[in-house]
Design an enzyme around this catalytic site. Structure first.
Site, PDB file in Angstrom:
ATOM      1  N   HIS A  66       9.820   8.729  32.816  1.00 45.18           N
ATOM      2  CA  HIS A  66      10.187   7.898  31.605  1.00 45.18           C
ATOM      3  C   HIS A  66       9.336   6.581  31.700  1.00 45.18           C
ATOM      4  O   HIS A  66       8.898   6.514  30.658  1.00 45.18           O
ATOM      5  CB  HIS A  66      11.776   7.702  31.709  1.00 45.18           C
ATOM      6  CG  HIS A  66      12.176   7.056  30.582  1.00 45.18           C
ATOM      7  ND1 HIS A  66      12.374   5.695  30.585  1.00 45.18           N
ATOM      8  CD2 HIS A  66      12.382   7.449  29.160  1.00 45.18           C
ATOM      9  CE1 HIS A  66      12.735   5.132  29.465  1.00 45.18           C
ATOM     10  NE2 HIS A  66      12.838   6.198  28.427  1.00 45.18           N
ATOM     11  N   GLU A  69       6.085   7.640  30.269  1.00 48.02           N
ATOM     12  CA  GLU A  69       6.030   7.755  28.548  1.00 48.02           C
ATOM     13  C   GLU A  69       5.885   6.550  28.013  1.00 48.02           C
ATOM     14  O   GLU A  69       5.368   6.432  26.843  1.00 48.02           O
ATOM     15  CB  GLU A  69       7.611   8.246  28.514  1.00 48.02           C
ATOM     16  CG  GLU A  69       7.716   8.650  26.879  1.00 48.02           C
ATOM     17  CD  GLU A  69       9.124   8.741  26.556  1.00 48.02           C
ATOM     18  OE1 GLU A  69       9.370   8.415  25.288  1.00 48.02           O
ATOM     19  OE2 GLU A  69       9.782   9.312  27.508  1.00 48.02           O
ATOM     20  N   GLU A 146      16.548  -0.788  27.155  1.00 49.19           N
ATOM     21  CA  GLU A 146      17.214   0.502  26.838  1.00 49.19           C
ATOM     22  C   GLU A 146      18.110   0.967  27.551  1.00 49.19           C
ATOM     23  O   GLU A 146      18.987   1.645  26.916  1.00 49.19           O
ATOM     24  CB  GLU A 146      15.511   1.460  26.799  1.00 49.19           C
ATOM     25  CG  GLU A 146      16.077   2.884  26.346  1.00 49.19           C
ATOM     26  CD  GLU A 146      14.984   3.670  26.467  1.00 49.19           C
ATOM     27  OE1 GLU A 146      14.924   5.031  26.406  1.00 49.19           O
ATOM     28  OE2 GLU A 146      13.785   3.319  26.785  1.00 49.19           O
TER      29      GLU A 146
END
Length: 457
Positions: A66, A69, A146
């Protein structure tokens, strides 16, 4: 009176366009290229899928996929972040990426004349990402924020806990974002090592749908991805990597009496992507259905459970799910209710309807099959959706089933198939339970488990 003999003759002066087919080529280095060419399309989506997600991580580097990404669009050795953004904005193209437990996907949607450049940029991002120390530190803070937001979302927390309890001690039980301590400690070297270990040619596919032909994409793939090296021990696409996770009958509860709702997920071990009963499990999911009290037509839905829940005001909503992985799956339901005094009734009627699947009627099965067809086939309405479908199927099963084959497979399912799979998958099988919020009214695990321990139908 109309004289039919005076009407002009209807002459067919064209041939019906053949249905587009999926063409597949494997390059010398093991990278697979698959396309569905639509010659009259003016745009195309090109997708690069990597057979590696959070499942390919260790406890130490959990969160790396992640993290990468986030860093994908922060610049490469050949293009700065600003140059990347301008390159796509000037051509009207769209670039995106996402990470799941078993795959990482990067894709670009571009006009016909900009597709070759989009492939070049995707290759640059995947093979030449700069991953500067300053970019790592900036994105670290973004990912921490996040994670804070995700931790406030009850559904995300419930499903992360569900995986953690069902797949204890296995990488599939870890979260995609990773724990906070990992996000704070992952280094540039950790991320580069993850790329070195997993971004291998035999673990990657390039799929496309739209204006680009198969031959053209193969040439572009050879030009920009041909230098990639395969894994030391090559595996075919769709083959499970690592040990099969053991499904553990267990539960995780996070009680918070200040929460206005109870959020509960209950699941049994489901079907893998390749399992012969994969589509039957999806039909069973459709029979149980989804429901939300905000739906105006809720009393008239076909799902028996939705009727019971609506009549007795047992829940705010429920969502059945059938989540598949390369060698296992989760089949179950997610319940949200603010009627905290009747949680036991909600769970009881839910599991009772699971039990009823062994005697599902032909009408219920046919209705669910129609809903499943609509869900799977009508969603293939864009080049991006088709490219994603091709990429997902190749990464998970090694081949792509055409929409016609999917339709045929669903059409062959009968009520006897549903009864057999329900009996094998649900009856007297261990369950995983994840619950968050005001869950004082959720009875103990053994009480819930006993509801499906005996077949009375």
């Amino acid at each position: 009176m109309l004289r039919l003999q005076n009407l002009p003759k209807l002459v067919r002066r064209f041939a019906t366009t053949a249905l587009p087919k999926t063409e597949t080529t494997t390059l010398k280095n093991g990278l697979t290229v698959a396309t569905e060419h639509h010659p009259y399309a003016q745009t195309a989506t090109v997708l690069v899928g990597v057979d590696a997600g959070s499942r390919a991580e260790t406890a130490k580097n959990n969160g790396a996929a992640h993290f990468l990404e986030h860093l994908a669009f922060k610049g490469t050795k050949n293009r700065s972040q600003k140059a990347l953004e301008l390159e796509f904005e000037n051509t009207g193209a769209h670039l995106n990426a996402y990470t799941s437990r078993e795959q990482t996907v990067y894709y670009a949607h571009a006009f016909k004349n900009a597709v070759p450049n989009a492939v070049a940029v995707l290759a640059d991002i995947l093979t030449n990402s700069s991953i500067s120390a300053s970019a790592v530190e900036r994105e670290r803070q973004v990912i921490l924020r996040e994670q804070e937001e995700v931790d406030k979302m009850a559904d995300e927390v419930v499903f992360d806990h569900l995986h953690a309890t069902a797949y204890q001690g296995h990488p599939l039980g870890r979260t995609i974002l990773g724990p906070k301590e990992n996000i704070e400690s992952l280094t540039r070297e950790d991320l580069l090592q993850y790329i070195k270990d997993n971004y291998r040619s035999d673990r990657m596919i390039i799929s496309s749908a739209g204006s680009i032909s198969h031959e053209e994409l193969v040439k572009l793939a050879e030009k920009y991805f041909g230098h990639l090296e395969p894994s030391a021990e090559q595996l075919s696409l769709g083959a499970p990597r690592g040990l099969k996770p053991r499904f553990v009958g267990s539960e995780i509860r996070a009680r918070d009496d200040d929460s206005p709702t109870a959020n509960i997920a209950i699941a049994v071990e489901g079907m893998s992507w390749k399992h012969p009963d994969y589509f039957t499990a999806l039909v069973m999911q459709a029979i149980i259905g989804n429901w939300d009290r905000a739906m105006g037509a809720s009393p008239h839905l076909s799902s028996r459970l939705s009727t019971i829940v609506q009549q007795h005001q047992l829940a705010n909503s429920f969502m059945s799910f059938s989540t598949s992985y390369s060698d296992t799956g989760l089949w179950g339901i997610y319940l949200v209710t603010e009627n905290l005094g009747r949680i036991d009734d909600l769970v009881h009627f839910t599991l009772q309807n699971w039990a009823r699947l062994t005697v599902a009627t032909r009408a219920e099965v046919e209705r669910a099959k129609a809903q499943l067809r609509a869900s799977l086939l009508l969603s293939l309405d864009s080049t991006t959706a088709i490219a994603e479908d091709i990429g997902r199927q190749l990464l998970t099963t090694g081949r792509r089933m055409s929409p016609q084959e999917v339709d045929l497979r669903i059409g062959q399912i009968t009520e006897k198939d549903v009864a057999r799979v329900a009996s094998e998958m649900i009856w007297d099988k261990d369950i995983a339970v994840s619950a968050v919020g005001s869950i004082e009214g959720l009875l103990d695990y053994n009480r819930i488990r006993s509801s499906i321990s005996m077949n009375r139908w």
